[in-house]
Design an enzyme around this catalytic site. Structure first.
Site, short mmCIF file in Angstrom:
data_model
loop_
_atom_site.label_atom_id
_atom_site.label_comp_id
_atom_site.label_asym_id
_atom_site.label_seq_id
_atom_site.Cartn_x
_atom_site.Cartn_y
_atom_site.Cartn_z
N TYR A 16 0.89 -1.18 0.01
CA TYR A 16 -0.10 -0.01 0.01
C TYR A 16 0.95 1.13 -0.02
O TYR A 16 1.75 1.27 0.83
CB TYR A 16 -1.12 0.16 1.20
CG TYR A 16 -2.08 -1.10 1.43
CD1 TYR A 16 -3.36 -0.88 1.01
CD2 TYR A 16 -1.44 -2.43 1.72
CE1 TYR A 16 -4.04 -1.88 1.16
CE2 TYR A 16 -2.32 -3.34 1.68
CZ TYR A 16 -3.48 -3.29 1.50
OH TYR A 16 -4.48 -4.41 1.62
N HIS A 27 -6.92 0.83 -1.59
CA HIS A 27 -6.57 -0.32 -1.97
C HIS A 27 -5.05 -0.33 -2.26
O HIS A 27 -4.31 0.54 -2.55
CB HIS A 27 -7.40 -0.73 -3.20
CG HIS A 27 -8.75 -0.66 -3.14
ND1 HIS A 27 -9.19 -2.24 -2.30
CD2 HIS A 27 -9.83 -0.14 -3.58
CE1 HIS A 27 -10.65 -1.98 -2.46
NE2 HIS A 27 -10.88 -0.72 -3.14
N LYS A 55 -4.20 -4.30 -9.85
CA LYS A 55 -2.92 -4.22 -9.00
C LYS A 55 -1.63 -4.28 -10.04
O LYS A 55 -1.83 -5.21 -11.14
CB LYS A 55 -2.73 -5.13 -7.89
CG LYS A 55 -3.70 -4.67 -6.77
CD LYS A 55 -3.82 -5.87 -5.71
CE LYS A 55 -4.98 -5.54 -4.62
NZ LYS A 55 -5.78 -4.49 -4.69
#
Length: 176
Positions: free
Chosen positions: A115, A122, A153
């Site tokens: 993070y 997120h 991601k």
């Protein structure tokens, strides 16, 4: 050192593959402020990598019953559970020292999810740790990239060389 009090390391206790503390101070200092571990039934549980990082920084002590463990003993426990413990610790430490929040990513087929800011956002990246002389197969890469893409991601491969230097590579799918 006027005005600054020396903080005594907080005691944690070994419990299987994790360590825990019931002290509210531990929850406030490590979980609420820095997002280490997870709180379950009023106890803060840390992974062995998180514990090694905090122990290395003098923030916690780890006990197995009444016996205080050394950092080496904690690493030895980690190595018994995971032969890549040392490599993962180096990457974890590097990312934490850069100010990122680092959590496990086993359910995503990677070692860590990272993070940029606190846990309100997120995670930005999935990180997979490998040694520079580790054999890899194309299917390993494509599967991880697919999962990362599916959960929005970026896939990062952290390659650790023999000098313990880390190079991060972003791996992505390209459509033509």
């Amino acid at each position: 050192m006027e005005g600054r009090e020396l903080k005594e390391p907080i005691a944690f206790y070994l419990s299987g593959e994790r360590v825990f503390s019931e002290r509210e101070k531990a929850i406030n200092q490590f979980y609420n402020k820095r997002y280490f571990g997870e709180v379950v039934n009023g106890k803060l549980f840390l992974s062995l990598i998180e514990a090694a990082y905090l122990m290395d920084r003098g923030k916690i002590k780890v006990f197995d019953g009444n016996k205080e463990l050394s950092l080496k003993e904690l690493f030895d426990l980690g190595r018994k559970k995971d032969e890549q413990f040392d490599l993962k610790f180096l990457v974890y430490k590097d990312l934490r020292d850069r100010g990122y929040v680092v959590k496990t990513a086993l359910k995503y087929g990677s070692h860590f999810r990272v993070y940029r800011k606190g846990m309100e956002e997120h995670s930005d990246w999935l990180v997979w740790v490998v040694s520079e002389n580790q054999k890899m197969f194309p299917n390993d890469l494509t599967a991880r990239v697919r999962v990362a893409h599916g959960v929005r991601k970026k896939m990062i491969m952290a390659v650790v060389d023999e000098d313990n230097d880390i190079v991060y590579y972003q791996i992505e799918r390209v459509k033509f």
